[in-house]
Design an enzyme around this catalytic site. Structure first.
Site, PDB file in Angstrom:
ATOM      1  N   GLN A 197      47.948  74.928 -13.367  1.00  0.00           N
ATOM      2  CA  GLN A 197      47.187  74.188 -12.355  1.00  0.00           C
ATOM      3  C   GLN A 197      45.840  73.767 -12.910  1.00  0.00           C
ATOM      4  OE1 GLN A 197      45.437  76.656  -9.435  1.00  0.00           O
ATOM      5  NE2 GLN A 197      45.822  75.281  -7.715  1.00  0.00           N
ATOM      6  N   SER A 222      40.221  73.632 -10.688  1.00  0.00           N
ATOM      7  CA  SER A 222      38.807  74.054 -10.755  1.00  0.00           C
ATOM      8  C   SER A 222      38.119  73.527 -12.003  1.00  0.00           C
ATOM      9  CB  SER A 222      38.707  75.574 -10.764  1.00  0.00           C
ATOM     10  OG  SER A 222      39.220  76.113  -9.582  1.00  0.00           O
ATOM     11  N   SER A 263      45.463  79.765 -15.510  1.00  0.00           N
ATOM     12  CA  SER A 263      46.357  80.762 -16.088  1.00  0.00           C
ATOM     13  C   SER A 263      47.607  80.049 -16.586  1.00  0.00           C
ATOM     14  CB  SER A 263      46.703  81.863 -15.081  1.00  0.00           C
ATOM     15  OG  SER A 263      47.008  81.337 -13.840  1.00  0.00           O
ATOM     16  N   GLU A 306      49.160  78.485  -2.232  1.00  0.00           N
ATOM     17  CA  GLU A 306      48.521  79.472  -3.090  1.00  0.00           C
ATOM     18  C   GLU A 306      48.077  80.686  -2.274  1.00  0.00           C
ATOM     19  OE1 GLU A 306      44.904  78.202  -5.005  1.00  0.00           O
ATOM     20  OE2 GLU A 306      45.080  79.793  -6.497  1.00  0.00           O
ATOM     21  N   GLU A 344      33.998  84.271   0.233  1.00  0.00           N
ATOM     22  CA  GLU A 344      33.059  83.511   1.048  1.00  0.00           C
ATOM     23  C   GLU A 344      33.736  82.281   1.651  1.00  0.00           C
ATOM     24  OE1 GLU A 344      32.437  84.681  -1.993  1.00  0.00           O
ATOM     25  OE2 GLU A 344      30.942  86.200  -1.532  1.00  0.00           O
TER      26      GLU A 344
END
Lengths: 397, 360, 360, 397
Positions: free
Chosen positions: D111, D114, D151, D234, D367
């Site tokens: 993936q 990010s 990963s 996810e 958060e």
């Protein structure tokens, strides 16, 4: 001024007004006039312009001589909040008029700040003061609004009052600071019963209350700045006072543990010691802060002491109730009363548990204290604000 | 393991109970003192026990009951908690559990029909695993002794009294009840004194011990459901309040610190629901894990209810600290419930024994 | 009670130490592996112990020392913690405390001049109140036995070995050191084995016991100062990071949930400073409260350092979870320090005894 | 389809491809083609269009028959995230091309979402895709940027990639979703060492990587919407899986307590039981959530399970380290490795403590999960936003 000169003044006061034979009020007035009330205040206003640190010796000598005190717990708002504000922002006339009877306790003071719609967001308050001329031709203000969380309002002669004088300005700018005569027509005080069953606080309704302009403290529109003096002193007052180990609620809990071995349930000792450690850490941090203040380092750090104090009180009292088991199911008395001070000592653990819930609300909520620490101590950025450059009257509410 | 969800029937029951309590438990909902004249929740109780038939839920049909289960009883408890209703549901549950345990064929039909409110006489603070108390002695068909801090006795017709010699029933009129000033005014406590009070033997010492154990376990599990209801109300009312309360020209509920605290509380309440449901399900299914489930439920739900009530007071700000706002009834109920039938620490200690995690 | 503030002299000492560590403790500050070749902090140690004269601080002038006090030693520890420096300060402090306790007149001047690093041989995890361990036996002027998880032994010239029979000194070259893979790579651990190692008697059994008790207490108090330094760095670096890290077009530090957590952490660190200062002051003044103060300091400062390090990792987000960022050295040091010289739970238990709050 | 019909299909598969004598890959392909891979997928794409619940019986029967599995832990990103997204947003051609080798594990997926500057604020990502025509005249995109926390990137054949195709639009609108060939020129994978010493994750540098337009998933500018399918799955994946009592870290802690009585220090039992209770509460809540999902009730509630899981893991592993004392000071191995999965079982408590720190960061920080719960479950108002109607390129960063 030398230490022995100060001792001499104390001796003179005691010589001229023997505490054993002098009327209490007379003694207090004499003490004020001798500059021994609050020695850090200027001469002529109950002080001698000395450092704060000099006070302790004076107090100790007078206590030892059996002199009466001014019941400082009862007049805490006057001493802790009104007096520093009057001293800093008042005119000479105002200081002369108010400080002496404030200190002697002849005149009790209360605080008219918070409103139902303006708690944490104090600067949003809506009590209106409109300028005008009184029937006697004197300039002044007509005040309308509702204030809340006012301790001692039912016994007070004067109030420090924050009111909105210009709703067209952004909220911080349209405020003015007044002294309100609590005996004036239109001032109505109603007790506000709290979860403990009693009413320490009041709601105060102001309906066309007339305040002469001479009772304004600071300039028109400067109310928020003036109020900072009051609020700073409130936080210091709440967090202040040197305390020995196991003072306060942790002492009550430790006593329960020591005197009642049957309360030592399985798995509770570590919890007890966690609280003992937290109490001691809080105590030492407060001690250190006092040392810093004495050394002249100022700051928003007092907020930390108050924050920790509220949290500890709540945790300790909650823990004790569960430790007590059956006794924790009981309460002493639900009768509605109007006490002048909080009685942590003589009421039951249930009372302490309930009353401590107020510690994180009164005098600045714990949430506001965290904001203050984050922004003023740590320098973290403020949140995006929707209320900055907007006229008060146009704010969403 | 049976489902942790609510059935449609349970949701219907919940709706009825909620409606009845809203209509009748005015002493609390209007913010007044629920422990006023007479006993405050008596109207609500009649509607609940007889009108809706809650008293019959746990009792088998061949004993005059509705043949539902402790799961439905737990749903009622949730609503009682949500309303902080001053009704003797916990007392009734404890009494019913004891009567079921010794199969009191004469009494169960009357309890089921709500003609008879049978309340178990024990200090509300009795911890789990405690032995049958010796505070009351039996002597020739009469009982003598005093039991302190008994919940819901003020409302009872019949007092079920566990003693080391056996389980007894005493007409409530033959006992002396002295009200205790309770922290939680929505669950009145009494000191119950028997002075040679005529008593009927319901079961021998062995039966009494079994009934005692069963009642404590049932009580712990059902109380957890009540705590869930308390927590639920506190969370929901706080969420509602912070959506509409503006400070700094924003809803208080738009501040991230407030949002995160409420989100974390929601996580805990969600867990409490699962845990309470599991405990009620274990009771209903006579699951061997019932003892673990009941103590787990108390160990988890009691602190969640307390935290929810404390957050409710705090996030309501000043208004939450007043007598007028309902929040304080929940705070007091939650905290007292955390002591009732054992504190979380006591339940954790017992759990350690039950799951082979001994203290040392 | 002496002041809890820092003196000007202490602030000057702090500045020197900070500068020396910044210049020399590169193994850590550059993000590399501090437990690399040789021993990583040896340059820093030379600068600290000899250059600035830290090794002499706690030693009286008539024993060749600087005649400062444990307060100054604590200031050094704060800076060692702040840098997560791989220097054997804790080992040196424990060794010095033991030597002072038995007034080792021959050795103390060499220790003070930094010619000799004397390290106390004990498992780093030794809890407070533990008796002198019997792992090493003395036999005709030689020692035999094994001690596991000894901190800073890799850097020692002289090993100070407490045994039930007496306190001994052994040339480090005469012992076998096996490195242990430690969670905290900034404080290397070794297994120390003595095989008929020639040893010098420093004091009899009674002296050994006193030196042991004294060293554990001094160690706990000074370690608390180190933990304060760790916490301080974690808080400061996190505050710096959230001021400059933008997400959602705002600095992360402008989000209220983040602000409140950091504010609460600051409150705890502020308390930790007062507590650590109090403990160091009690040592310096030989205050009768020193034992309480030392355990209080461990009970409070150890968890604060862990929490600060954990918040540091979390609030740095992904980058805080990497090997490259320094945060992990602090996390590992904080967590290992919470085990070193007793866990917070062990110190709380001891405190209970010391302040008359017995467990049952 | 009836249960016995499904069993028949399983029997047929096993009859035609005896697991004992069939090559692993051959068997998996046959299973896919028989529609028994993921029965809830459509026919022809490894499924039979059945409810998810039917899968369990198929899996069980095949396990019992000794059939090989597709090593689901290793290809979790493909199965859990890429597959549902391709199914929902892909063209028929894309589904046909990718789903079969994805499921058999012949092609591993990773993936690329990010970025160093876009973690919690994923929609702010800056990897640029610029439209153009390739040397072969085929339409496509040139991609430049840096991705992180990837990963399996070093083993992956394909990646799901989110890139910015229009920086002039507000951040959510200018994104497009691609499938990136990890063997394409310009894709560089570097291991990212983490605090445990190993590198589960990678940084991926994309330099002029060419992606044919046929590898775009969903419309241009629809990337954020497409990514929601991936992200939802996810969170469910991370929080999912029915577990027995004392599974996971609490089991390791309970074992330590039971098997090593010397670890039972004073004051630790209540802490142990608190964690046991928290673990059990989390487990039952996850069980109840799965029942709700099976009953069709959807929701953001999965965030709660992941939030609680991270917190519990961190508390349990931290507690165990202190309980272990001396052993807690040690670590097993700092060697840099590149493992495919997290090994909670066989590593030491120190590893678990460190690795668990990632649980509150990876796959949505705690958060962000709290924000999601507060806004989507509780309906609390969003914060004032500075990034809503601003072109991505003009955002402060």
């Amino acid at each position: 001024m030398q230490t022995d000169e100060l001792s001499g003044r104390v001796r003179d006061l005691l010589a001229e007004h023997d505490p054993a034979s002098t009327d209490r009020l007379e003694f207090l007035r004499a003490r004020f006039d001798a500059g021994l009330a609050w020695v850090s205040f200027p001469a002529g206003l109950g002080g001698l312009g000395l450092p704060r640190a000099a006070q302790q010796a004076v107090d100790a000598a007078l206590v030892q001589a059996g002199a009466p005190d001014n019941d400082p717990m009862r007049i805490g708002i006057g001493l802790g909040m009104a007096a520093p504000t009057i001293l800093r922002h008042g005119t000479d006339e105002q200081r002369q008029r108010w400080l002496r009877p404030l200190w002697t306790g002849e005149e009790v003071w209360c605080q008219l700040f918070s409103e139902p719609g303006a708690g944490s967001d104090l600067a949003a308050l809506g009590t209106r003061a409109v300028r005008g001329v009184g029937p006697d031709g004197v300039e002044g203000w007509t005040v309308n609004g509702q204030k809340v969380w006012t301790s001692m309002a039912h016994e007070a002669r004067w109030a420090i009052l924050l009111a909105r004088t210009d709703p067209d300005l952004p909220k911080h700018q349209g405020l003015t600071y007044f002294v309100c005569d609590m005996t004036a027509p239109g001032v109505e005080v109603r007790p506000l019963r709290q979860i403990t069953g009693e009413a320490e606080f009041n709601e105060v309704f102001l309906t066309d209350v007339w305040i002469p302009d001479a009772h304004r403290l600071g300039a028109v529109g400067e109310g928020w700045r003036v109020a900072q003096t009051t609020l700073m002193n409130e936080r210091v007052a709440i967090g202040g006072g040197a305390v020995p180990r196991e003072a306060g609620m942790i002492g009550a809990l430790a006593r329960t543990w020591r005197e009642r071995p049957e309360s030592r349930g399985p798995g509770t000792h570590d919890g007890l010691m966690r609280l003992w450690v937290a109490a001691e850490a809080g105590r030492l941090a407060a001690t250190r802060l006092r040392e810093q203040l004495a050394a002249g380092a100022p700051g928003a750090e007092g907020s930390a002491v108050k924050y920790a104090y509220a949290r500890l009180n709540q945790e300790v009292s909650g823990f004790e109730l569960e430790l007590l088991g059956e006794e924790g199911l009981r309460y002493d008395d639900w009768t509605m009363r109007r006490p002048s001070i909080v009685d942590w000592e003589n009421r039951t653990p249930g009372y302490r548990y309930l009353r401590a819930k107020g510690n994180s609300i009164e005098g600045g909520t714990s949430e506001i204290l965290c904001n203050i620490i984050a922004e003023r101590v740590l320098g973290l950025p403020t949140e995006p604000r929707a209320d900055k450059d907007v006229a008060w009257k146009d704010l969403p509410r | 393991m049976s489902t942790l969800l609510y059935s449609d029937v349970e949701e219907e029951l919940r709706a009825s109970v909620r409606q009845a309590l809203a209509r009748t438990a005015g002493g609390v909902s209007s913010g007044g003192d629920p422990a006023g004249d007479g006993w405050a929740g008596s109207d609500a109780w009649r509607a609940l026990a007889g009108g809706i038939g809650c008293a019959a839920l746990a009792i088998p049909e061949d004993r005059g009951g509705a043949g539902a289960s402790w799961r439905e009883v737990a749903v009622v408890a949730e609503e009682v908690g949500r309303a902080a209703a001053p009704v003797p549901w916990l007392g009734a549950v404890l009494g019913t559990a004891a009567l079921l345990s010794c199969d009191a064929v004469d009494l169960l039909p009357k309890v089921a029909s709500a003609d008879l409110l049978a309340v178990l006489v024990l200090p509300l603070s009795t911890p789990p695993g405690a032995p049958v108390p010796a505070a009351v002695r039996a002597d020739g068909g009469t009982l003598t002794g005093t039991v302190t801090s008994v919940a819901d006795a003020h409302a009872a017709d019949l007092l079920i009294v566990p003693t080391p010699d056996g389980l007894y029933a005493v007409d409530a009129a033959r006992a002396t009840l002295t009200p205790v000033t309770a922290l939680d005014q929505t669950r009145p406590l009494s000191t119950v004194t028997f002075t040679s009070a005529p008593a009927t033997l319901l079961g021998d010492a062995e039966r009494a011990a079994a009934a005692w154990t069963s009642a404590l376990r049932v009580g712990a599990a059902i109380l957890a459901a009540e705590q869930l209801g308390v927590a639920d109300w506190c969370l929901a009312s706080t969420v509602d309040y912070v959506k509409t309360r503006y400070q700094f020209a924003r809803p208080v509920g738009s501040f991230q610190a407030v949002k995160h605290r409420l989100a974390q509380l929601w996580v805990e309440v969600t867990q409490a629901r699962a845990v309470a449901r599991y405990a009620a399900g274990c009771l209903a299914d006579a699951d061997p894990d019932a003892a673990v489930a009941a103590s787990l439920a108390q160990a988890h739900c009691a602190p969640v209810a307390v935290r929810a009530a404390e957050e409710c007071v705090q996030l309501h700000g000043g208004i939450g600290f007043t007598w007028e706002h309902r929040a304080h009834w929940y705070l007091k109920r939650a905290k007292s419930s955390a002591i009732a039938l054992g504190t979380p620490a006591q339940h954790r200690a017992l759990l350690g024994e039950l799951v082979d995690l001994p203290p040392r």
